[in-house]
Write an enzyme that holds these catalytic residues in place. Structure first.
Site, PDB file in Angstrom:
ATOM      1  N   TRP A  45      62.437  29.137 -51.289  1.00  0.00           N
ATOM      2  CA  TRP A  45      61.891  29.226 -52.530  1.00  0.00           C
ATOM      3  C   TRP A  45      60.491  29.041 -52.581  1.00  0.00           C
ATOM      4  CZ3 TRP A  45      66.364  25.833 -55.583  1.00  0.00           C
ATOM      5  CH2 TRP A  45      67.390  26.912 -55.630  1.00  0.00           C
ATOM      6  N   HIS A  47      56.397  28.450 -40.589  1.00  0.00           N
ATOM      7  CA  HIS A  47      56.223  29.303 -41.523  1.00  0.00           C
ATOM      8  C   HIS A  47      54.682  29.527 -41.739  1.00  0.00           C
ATOM      9  CE1 HIS A  47      55.659  31.421 -45.562  1.00  0.00           C
ATOM     10  NE2 HIS A  47      57.169  31.829 -45.414  1.00  0.00           N
ATOM     11  N   SER A  94      58.503  40.649 -47.986  1.00  0.00           N
ATOM     12  CA  SER A  94      58.645  41.618 -48.914  1.00  0.00           C
ATOM     13  C   SER A  94      60.347  41.983 -48.820  1.00  0.00           C
ATOM     14  CB  SER A  94      57.685  42.618 -48.969  1.00  0.00           C
ATOM     15  OG  SER A  94      56.370  41.818 -49.294  1.00  0.00           O
ATOM     16  N   GLY A 112      61.570  35.379 -49.412  1.00  0.00           N
ATOM     17  CA  GLY A 112      60.656  34.471 -50.395  1.00  0.00           C
ATOM     18  C   GLY A 112      60.910  34.928 -51.773  1.00  0.00           C
ATOM     19  N   GLY A 113      60.093  35.676 -52.496  1.00  0.00           N
ATOM     20  CA  GLY A 113      60.127  36.000 -53.817  1.00  0.00           C
ATOM     21  C   GLY A 113      61.319  36.665 -54.391  1.00  0.00           C
TER      22      GLY A 113
HETATM   23  C1  PEP Z   1      58.561  34.357 -46.938  1.00  0.00           C
HETATM   24  O1  PEP Z   1      57.733  33.453 -47.524  1.00  0.00           O
HETATM   25  O2  PEP Z   1      59.109  34.062 -45.958  1.00  0.00           O
HETATM   26  C2  PEP Z   1      58.747  35.820 -47.338  1.00  0.00           C
HETATM   27  C3  PEP Z   1      59.363  36.501 -46.387  1.00  0.00           C
HETATM   28  O3  PEP Z   1      58.396  35.992 -48.616  1.00  0.00           O
HETATM   29  P1  PEP Z   1      58.660  37.302 -49.171  1.00  0.00           P
HETATM   30  O4  PEP Z   1      59.840  37.642 -49.203  1.00  0.00           O
HETATM   31  O5  PEP Z   1      58.032  37.093 -50.520  1.00  0.00           O
HETATM   32  O6  PEP Z   1      57.690  38.110 -48.604  1.00  0.00           O
END
Ligand code: PEP
Length: 691
Positions: A448, A534, A652, A673-674
């Site tokens: 999150w 991370h 992503s 993530g998002g």
């Molecule tokens: C993340 O922050 O671990 C990540 C994969 O972000 P996103 O899915 O938004 O790229």
């Protein structure tokens, strides 16, 4: 001593085996002969009339089968305990019977070996005493019997022996005995075999006369026969010396019409003579009377004589004539003699100048198409080329042993192919097992980050929880939240469906580290996971490999599973340094762990250039990288551990590209993530595992 014991046991076993096989076989090839013998025994105890014929015939077949099968079982040492006990019981019963026949003398020959060998009752008793002793030795320690066949093949020999011997009995009943041990076999000149050679020893008799005079009874012989003042009471004649007895001594043929003895005229007849032998016309099989009548017609046409020899009454002869339309002449003879001549009622004999040149059961009589010329031009009119007894014995042995050998071979091949199949199956199972292992945990974990307040976070957690409880996911689902959410979110999650993790933890155990949250604290909220390494923590908060190593150790020490992130920057990828970078990150922070600790590590490969940029690594790029990571894990912890390690892709990842990414063999899920901030988006990714 024990070696000697084994030798003795096996000698006894072989003696029993060969005796049983021989006695069983000779009985089996002559079931009618065995039946006659059983009837003789029954007659001796006045039961013959009460026992139906089919019973005695079945008993004859069964007795032969039991003896032969026991012999084969002993020979091959099959079911050793059962066989040896049954043999002992069988021999005990037989020995008791022979004690009785030795004492009471109800039959002259025990019939142990059919007509192949005849033993006196005394010889039979001795033989059985020896065999019962052998049976006792074998039954004492059945395991001393050396096996001639593996236990897996035993069933084959057992079934085959039983089927073979019963088949032999039935065949010989249908046709005639395979071996004809009786005096009337093919090639015998009856007249010659009835002749007593000149100078042959004569049978000597002694007669005792019982005489009476003045109330005194006395015995005399011919040498001291008294004067006429003695009155004759009785006489007793006994054989004192057995003289020569020709093989055939009871062959007499009387005409049924005149009563005249026509034996000599039949046996001296220069041409061919058919003798239809039917001991009892009342019990004779009349199903082939048409064939018989045709043979009679043929005989008349070609100048051959034809007689029916029977021991039947006039009434039964007349009845036979009525049923079959027989026009041939009938002659009378002794029933036992007729039963000895041929084991078929009726059976057919062909004589040429008194010599037997052919014998047929009523089931296999010569057919009209065979009888298409005078007998001297036909093969049945010639003395058959008798194969020697030894070659016939060899043939019989081959008919038993060859199929047995082929069956054993087939069984071995079958067993071998079964073994191969089971090995293949095992391999397949191993493959499945391996692939099961390959079916390491599939995980979709949300990150999150710093996006939601407590209420929104709890609400989202609730929503996700409800959705997944309602529709069970095909993978493990974890949501990783800011510290402040953990305790509250833990309350709303069904931990069997959705796991909970933190996004970070301190690199210190505890103490004066203002603003920090320790691994222990994380654990105390109910969380089971923690994201470490991370790229945002590395980039913005300066987390080095060393710091991360501390965090990893502390997290594991407090029972948390670590989702350890690694990944290269765009520059590093463009410089094709991604492998090097990732390897260094892993080596710097997690490769120090032992194999046991490693089981709690989940790797998340997140190329920094793909995180939050909307720029996803292609599935091939991701797969290639994850395969590489797995290979270096394998180098470090072994192939099996590598196969067990869940490696996720992050960057992503959305519902639209998740199926493609997750279809790759090395991609075990995603760190999201998002797309984890909305239940529908997150669930869409989770559902990719259902496609
Ligand atoms: C993340 O922050 O671990 C990540 C994969 O972000 P996103 O899915 O938004 O790229």
């Amino acid at each position: 001593m024990s070696k000697l014991r084994v030798v003795i046991a096996n000698v006894c076993r072989l003696l029993l085996a060969l005796t049983f096989i021989l006695s069983g076989y000779v009985k089996a090839i002559d079931p009618l002969g065995t039946q006659y013998k059983i009837t003789d025994y029954l007659a001796a105890i006045d039961l013959a009339a009460m026992v139906p014929q089919w019973t005695t015939l079945s008993a004859a077949v069964a007795l032969a089968a039991i003896e032969f099968a026991l012999g084969v079982f002993l020979l091959f040492a099959i079911k050793r305990q059962f066989t040896s006990r049954l043999t002992l019981a069988f021999m005990a019963v037989m020995t008791l019977i022979t004690v009785w026949i030795y004492i009471a003398d109800p039959v002259k020959d025990c019939g142990c070996f059919g007509d192949a060998f005849t033993l006196t009752n005394g010889e039979t008793l001795l033989k059985n005493i020896l065999l019962v002793l052998c049976a006792a030795v074998v039954a004492w320690r059945p395991s001393d019997m050396v096996r001639l066949i593996s236990s897996s093949n035993q069933w084959l020999v057992m079934n085959y022996a039983v089927v073979y011997i019963i088949g032999t009995s039935l065949w010989c009943l249908y046709t005639l005995p395979t071996f004809d041990f009786r005096p009337y076999h093919i090639g015998v000149n009856i007249k010659q075999d009835m002749t007593v050679p000149e100078g042959a020893p004569q049978t000597e008799y002694e007669t005792t006369f019982i005489m009476k005079k003045n109330g005194v009874t006395k015995e005399f012989t011919a040498d001291n026969y008294p004067d006429s003042t003695w009155q004759f009471v009785d006489a007793r004649t006994v054989v004192t010396k057995q003289g020569y007895e020709p093989p055939i001594h009871d062959f007499i043929i009387d005409s049924a019409t005149t009563g005249e003895d026509i034996t000599d005229s039949i046996l001296s007849r220069p041409g061919y003579t058919f003798l239809l032998v039917a001991p009892s016309l009342a019990r004779a099989d009349d199903s082939n009377f048409g064939d018989i009548d045709q043979i009679y017609e043929y005989a008349q046409e070609h100048g051959a004589a034809f007689y029916c020899l029977t021991a039947s009454t006039d009434k039964n002869i007349a009845r036979w004539r009525d049923i079959t339309g027989a026009e041939y002449p009938f002659c009378l003879s002794d029933e036992t003699t007729l039963k000895t001549i041929i084991r078929s009622n009726p059976g057919l004999l062909l004589l040429k100048k008194g010599t037997i040149i052919g014998k047929w059961s009523h089931n296999l009589l010569p057919q009209t198409d065979e009888l298409n010329a005078p007998l001297h031009q036909l093969s049945i009119g010639q003395m058959p080329q008798q194969s020697s007894t030894s070659s016939r014995i060899l043939k019989v042995m081959l008919t038993f042993l060859l199929p047995l050998f082929l069956l054993s071979l087939a069984d071995r091949l079958w067993a071998w192919s079964k073994w191969v199949r089971s090995k293949q199956k095992e391999n397949n199972i191993f493959q499945i097992f391996k692939s099961k292992k390959k079916m390491r945990k599939k995980i979709v974990a949300g990150n999150w980050k710093m996006n939601l307040n407590l209420q929104d976070g709890v609400a989202l957690a609730k929503e996700i929880n409800e959705a997944l409880v309602a529709e069970k996911p095909n993978c493990d689902v974890v949501i990783c939240t800011p510290f402040i959410h953990l305790a509250s979110v833990a309350q709303v999650l069904d931990s069997t469906v959705v796991g909970l993790g933190a996004e970070n933890c301190a690199d210190k155990e505890k103490g004066a580290y203002t603003g920090e949250v320790s691994a222990e604290m994380v654990k105390s909220t109910g969380a089971q996971y923690v994201i470490l390494g991370h790229s945002e923590r590395r980039q913005y908060y300066g987390e080095t490999a060393e710091i991360l190593k501390e965090k990893v150790d502390l997290a594991l020490a407090h029972g948390l599973k670590v989702i350890f992130c690694c990944g290269e920057t765009l520059e590093e990828r463009e410089a094709e340094k991604q492998n090097e970078v990732v390897k260094a990150e892993l080596a710097g922070s997690v490769f120090h762990l032992d194999a046991e600790a490693w089981k709690n590590i989940i790797i998340a490969y997140e190329p920094i250039w793909a995180i939050g940029t909307g720029k996803t690594a292609t599935s091939d790029q991701a797969e290639e990288m994850l395969a590489y990571i797995r290979s270096i894990v394998a180098e470090k912890y072994g192939q099996e551990a590598a196969e067990d390690t869940s490696i996720l892709y992050g960057g992503s990842c959305k519902a639209s590209n998740a199926p493609e990414l997750f279809s790759k063999p090395n991609i075990d899920g995603g760190l999201i993530g998002g797309a984890s901030l909305k239940c529908a988006d997150f669930k869409g990714i989770i559902d990719a595992w259902k496609k």
